[in-house]
Design a protein around this motif. Sequence first.
Motif: not given
Length: 158
Positions: A23-51
């Motif tokens: 269980y801990p092994y699978l949990d760490s593998q899943a967490s690492q895969q999710i973090l890698n996916g999130l980090n590779s798609n990270m985008t920055s933007k400024t959102l106007a009020p009510n945008g």
Amino acid sequence: MQILLVVGVVILVLGAVLVFGLYPYLDSQASQQILNGLNSNMTSKTLAPNGSISFPFNANGKAIFIFYYNSTPSPLEVEGVPQNDSSVTSSGIYYVIPNGSGNLLLVNNWSQPASLKYSSTYYYVKGGALLGIFILAGIPMLIIGAFITIFGLIRRKR
């Protein structure tokens, strides 16, 4: 009754490996895969009020959709997400959508522009049912192994 003691210890160790190792092994593998996916798609933007920004998702039984955002000011209004699927951490806000499809809408409901970092990814569960069976099988193996080991120790002393 040395054989009984050995059998008990073997079953106990197998149960411990399934419950405390797998269980801990699978949990760490899943967490690492999710973090890698999130980090590779990270985008920055400024959102106007009510945008707003729309994010389509499709997690109909084949994957889990994970959406992350961090903004200043925080939090932003999020629409289109099932209830109780969010998690607030010191680094930002996560939404986990295990099933369904639709559009997630991020709205800047503040009176000033919002500085925003966001990302999303899908996590594909591989062999989840089989792994769940192995982990659940480990619990009775721990109990049975402990009883057989204790019984083997008692019989050995006689």
